[in-house]
Design a protein around this motif. Structure first.
Motif, mmCIF file in Angstrom:
data_model
loop_
_atom_site.group_PDB
_atom_site.id
_atom_site.type_symbol
_atom_site.label_atom_id
_atom_site.label_comp_id
_atom_site.label_asym_id
_atom_site.label_seq_id
_atom_site.Cartn_x
_atom_site.Cartn_y
_atom_site.Cartn_z
ATOM 1 N N ARG A 27 32.658 31.481 41.091
ATOM 2 C CA ARG A 27 33.550 31.997 40.051
ATOM 3 C C ARG A 27 34.499 33.067 40.584
ATOM 4 N NH1 ARG A 27 33.094 36.957 37.628
ATOM 5 N NH2 ARG A 27 31.094 38.068 37.719
ATOM 6 N N GLU A 28 35.653 33.120 39.953
ATOM 7 C CA GLU A 28 36.652 34.127 40.298
ATOM 8 C C GLU A 28 36.227 35.498 39.762
ATOM 9 O OE1 GLU A 28 39.654 33.922 41.828
ATOM 10 O OE2 GLU A 28 39.603 31.777 42.236
ATOM 11 N N PRO A 29 36.460 36.552 40.504
ATOM 12 C CA PRO A 29 36.261 37.886 39.936
ATOM 13 C C PRO A 29 37.328 38.186 38.896
ATOM 14 C CG PRO A 29 37.244 38.038 42.117
ATOM 15 C CD PRO A 29 36.920 36.590 41.904
ATOM 16 N N THR A 30 36.966 38.976 37.909
ATOM 17 C CA THR A 30 37.967 39.413 36.943
ATOM 18 C C THR A 30 38.823 40.506 37.576
ATOM 19 O OG1 THR A 30 36.583 41.186 36.038
ATOM 20 C CG2 THR A 30 36.316 38.975 35.080
ATOM 21 N N ALA A 31 39.933 40.811 36.932
ATOM 22 C CA ALA A 31 40.799 41.883 37.428
ATOM 23 C C ALA A 31 40.056 43.210 37.471
ATOM 24 C CB ALA A 31 42.049 41.992 36.551
ATOM 25 N N GLU A 32 39.205 43.455 36.477
ATOM 26 C CA GLU A 32 38.445 44.699 36.456
ATOM 27 C C GLU A 32 37.413 44.728 37.581
ATOM 28 O OE1 GLU A 32 36.855 48.464 35.232
ATOM 29 O OE2 GLU A 32 38.808 47.471 35.285
ATOM 30 N N GLU A 33 36.762 43.611 37.831
ATOM 31 C CA GLU A 33 35.798 43.561 38.929
ATOM 32 C C GLU A 33 36.479 43.821 40.268
ATOM 33 O OE1 GLU A 33 32.375 40.501 37.225
ATOM 34 O OE2 GLU A 33 34.217 39.698 38.083
ATOM 35 N N LEU A 34 37.662 43.245 40.465
ATOM 36 C CA LEU A 34 38.395 43.501 41.704
ATOM 37 C C LEU A 34 38.767 44.974 41.825
ATOM 38 C CD1 LEU A 34 40.785 40.432 42.093
ATOM 39 C CD2 LEU A 34 38.806 41.018 43.499
ATOM 40 N N ARG A 35 39.172 45.561 40.721
ATOM 41 C CA ARG A 35 39.518 46.985 40.761
ATOM 42 C C ARG A 35 38.307 47.819 41.151
ATOM 43 N NH1 ARG A 35 39.057 51.640 38.233
ATOM 44 N NH2 ARG A 35 37.632 50.777 36.665
ATOM 45 N N LEU A 36 37.156 47.506 40.572
ATOM 46 C CA LEU A 36 35.953 48.265 40.885
ATOM 47 C C LEU A 36 35.535 48.087 42.341
ATOM 48 C CD1 LEU A 36 33.917 47.566 37.621
ATOM 49 C CD2 LEU A 36 34.844 49.782 38.355
ATOM 50 N N GLU A 74 35.016 39.150 48.969
ATOM 51 C CA GLU A 74 34.945 39.506 47.546
ATOM 52 C C GLU A 74 34.286 38.399 46.729
ATOM 53 O OE1 GLU A 74 38.756 42.572 47.505
ATOM 54 O OE2 GLU A 74 39.085 40.432 47.166
ATOM 55 N N TYR A 75 34.498 37.139 47.097
ATOM 56 C CA TYR A 75 33.753 36.057 46.442
ATOM 57 C C TYR A 75 32.255 36.205 46.721
ATOM 58 C CZ TYR A 75 37.884 33.385 45.030
ATOM 59 O OH TYR A 75 39.053 32.976 44.415
ATOM 60 N N GLY A 108 47.840 48.991 48.458
ATOM 61 C CA GLY A 108 48.581 48.133 47.547
ATOM 62 C C GLY A 108 47.887 47.971 46.216
ATOM 63 N N PRO A 109 48.619 47.565 45.203
ATOM 64 C CA PRO A 109 48.045 47.379 43.869
ATOM 65 C C PRO A 109 46.950 46.324 43.892
ATOM 66 C CG PRO A 109 50.464 47.329 43.816
ATOM 67 C CD PRO A 109 50.077 47.291 45.238
ATOM 68 N N THR A 110 45.884 46.572 43.174
ATOM 69 C CA THR A 110 44.739 45.674 43.159
ATOM 70 C C THR A 110 45.117 44.259 42.770
ATOM 71 O OG1 THR A 110 43.205 47.471 42.671
ATOM 72 C CG2 THR A 110 42.505 45.259 42.065
ATOM 73 N N ASP A 111 45.963 44.100 41.761
ATOM 74 C CA ASP A 111 46.217 42.766 41.222
ATOM 75 C C ASP A 111 47.224 41.961 42.040
ATOM 76 O OD1 ASP A 111 48.445 43.751 38.468
ATOM 77 O OD2 ASP A 111 48.441 44.220 40.613
ATOM 78 N N GLU A 112 47.736 42.488 43.137
ATOM 79 C CA GLU A 112 48.707 41.750 43.931
ATOM 80 C C GLU A 112 48.109 41.166 45.200
ATOM 81 O OE1 GLU A 112 52.129 44.116 44.677
ATOM 82 O OE2 GLU A 112 52.654 44.333 42.553
ATOM 83 N N ARG A 113 46.833 41.419 45.460
ATOM 84 C CA ARG A 113 46.202 40.907 46.661
ATOM 85 C C ARG A 113 45.366 39.688 46.355
ATOM 86 N NH1 ARG A 113 42.377 44.327 48.532
ATOM 87 N NH2 ARG A 113 42.190 42.967 50.333
#
Length: 259
Positions: free
Chosen positions: A233-242, A16-17, A5-10
């Motif tokens: 802190r929340e991960p950024t969208a780029e961090e989640l993608r990586l 991950e925290y 699934g797309p990274t930004d939808e999960r």
């Protein structure tokens, strides 16, 4: 486990925290060897190098310094240097390493035990042995990763000191305390450090969904908890993608953390 699934939808997971919290331990370290022990710290060190700490040095886990950032379990394609065991020890003694170790026990002043459970003369459980923990803790910045926060791990007094805590370093004198620095402790419940007047453990942040009451119950000693505890802190969208697509596409860190 394979990511789908797309990274930004999960939704961001507890693991991950934990990765984000561990990665922050290496922020600002510069050109220093990152030595992560465990899946979550390994993902975190790679994430830190790909984002805010590009000068970090990584190894292949054996005897090579690597110049790329492969996924967990994948082979490196770029060799930057040779780092056999004897040279690794020299680097440790010179303070150019930041290790994130585990702990079978850790107490309020950061003394760590990975050697045995019970009395040294007749232990109930034999563990790894002290290994490099004493030299690590008196020569380099050290952090800890605890995947299961419980009173069995966070104890009033460790059964044996393997990694040196603040009280033990002070008692041993300048030879042990001069370069002694315990940077942070990350568990599946939150982030902790020793920035109190007596260098005892305190809460820095708690992961989403974790309450101060829960972390107190899971800790075997009085813990310094601020009145207003921030969230990790929340991960950024780029961090989640990586994390999901580059460093840990098989989702191995999810096996190490159970929310």
């Amino acid at each position: 486990m394979t990511r789908t699934g797309p990274t930004d939808e999960r939704t961001t997971t507890r693991a991950e925290y934990c990765v984000i919290a561990c990665a922050e331990a290496w922020r600002g370290d510069g050109e220093i060897l990152a030595s992560p022990m465990g899946t979550v710290p390994s993902v975190a060190a790679r994430l830190a190098k790909l984002t805010f700490s590009p000068e970090l040095l990584l190894t292949d886990g054996e005897a090579l310094l690597i110049g790329d950032v492969p996924a967990i379990g994948a082979a490196s394609a770029v060799t930057e240097g040779w780092l056999p065991y004897r040279r690794h020890l020299t680097m440790v003694s010179g303070g150019r390493r930041h290790v994130m170790m585990g702990a079978s026990q850790i107490d309020r002043f950061g003394n760590q035990n990975i050697s045995c459970i019970g009395d040294w003369e007749r232990p109930a459980r034999q563990l790894l042995g002290v290994r490099g923990a004493p030299a690590n803790t008196v020569n380099n910045p050290v952090s800890y990763w605890i995947p299961k926060h419980s009173p069995r791990v966070f104890v009033p007094k460790v059964d044996m000191v393997s990694g040196v805590g603040y009280d033990s370093a002070a008692a041993a004198g300048p030879a042990a305390s001069r370069f002694h620095e315990l940077r942070r402790v990350v568990s599946d419940l939150g982030v902790f450090d020793f920035a109190t007047p007596d260098h005892s453990l305190r809460v820095v942040s708690l992961h989403p969904g974790v309450t101060p009451g829960r972390v107190r119950e899971a800790t075997g000693f009085a813990l310094a908890v601020p009145d207003d505890v921030p969230c990790t802190r929340e991960p950024t969208a780029e961090e989640l993608r990586l994390i999901r697509d580059v460093v840990d596409p098989r989702g191995l860190c999810e096996r190490e953390v159970r929310a």
